[in-house]
Design a protein around this motif. Sequence first.
Motif, PDB file in Angstrom:
ATOM      1  N   LEU A  65     -78.138  76.373   5.227  1.00 59.81           N
ATOM      2  CA  LEU A  65     -77.177  75.891   6.225  1.00 59.81           C
ATOM      3  C   LEU A  65     -77.792  75.792   7.619  1.00 59.81           C
ATOM      4  O   LEU A  65     -77.327  75.015   8.453  1.00 59.81           O
ATOM      5  N   ARG A  68     -82.275  72.018  10.027  1.00 61.34           N
ATOM      6  CA  ARG A  68     -82.031  70.809  10.815  1.00 61.34           C
ATOM      7  C   ARG A  68     -83.313  69.974  10.838  1.00 61.34           C
ATOM      8  O   ARG A  68     -83.849  69.663  11.891  1.00 61.34           O
ATOM      9  N   ALA A  85     -71.312  74.957   0.043  1.00 62.89           N
ATOM     10  CA  ALA A  85     -71.523  74.710   1.479  1.00 62.89           C
ATOM     11  C   ALA A  85     -72.963  74.267   1.739  1.00 62.89           C
ATOM     12  O   ALA A  85     -73.201  73.302   2.475  1.00 62.89           O
ATOM     13  N   HIS A  89     -74.207  70.496   3.021  1.00 61.91           N
ATOM     14  CA  HIS A  89     -75.082  70.328   4.183  1.00 61.91           C
ATOM     15  C   HIS A  89     -76.339  69.548   3.795  1.00 61.91           C
ATOM     16  O   HIS A  89     -76.718  68.592   4.478  1.00 61.91           O
ATOM     17  N   SER A  92     -75.768  65.998   3.330  1.00 61.22           N
ATOM     18  CA  SER A  92     -75.465  65.298   4.587  1.00 61.22           C
ATOM     19  C   SER A  92     -76.721  64.986   5.405  1.00 61.22           C
ATOM     20  O   SER A  92     -76.686  64.131   6.278  1.00 61.22           O
TER      21      SER A  92
END
Length: 168
Positions: A65, A68, A85, A89, A92
């Motif tokens: 999570l 990035r 979850a 992520h 996405s």
Amino acid sequence: MENVILIGMPGVGKSTLGVLLAKALGYRFLDTDLALQAQEGCLLREIIAARGRDGFLDLENRLCLSLRPDRTVIATGGSVVYSPAAMAHLRSIGTVVYLKLSPKDLAQRLGDLNKRGVVLRPGQTLETLCQEREPLYQQYAHLTADCGGRDIEQSVALVLRQLTEETN
């Protein structure tokens, strides 16, 4: 395509294929198992022994999570699919590719699952683990690459071809 996320069973070749795929794409490479080991200062099997299955899955979830990345091939741990979850992520931020291999082929590559740092329930076998995870891998994958009968270069070529077709 921003990132490529590799999912699949332990031993399927996510890390090995991921490095070669990153080179071919000109991307960075990240192995979440190695990142977890660096974060915790010990091997996966030691993390599992110290924290238990649920504790390990929680660490893996939080690490995923927090990602990035940009233009990165990410080799995930085989158990990441237990976290909706984390998978939401990862989906996405890139294209999720399921690297698939038969339980028979996996057994030949893996050896002792406990020494490998595989998250297992008591009494669970490679066969039952595959049966449990297969629907999850299918559910979360944008693409599936069947690596059976292919060497690593052929598997990389297959994934590259599928990624190219996906973006066209």
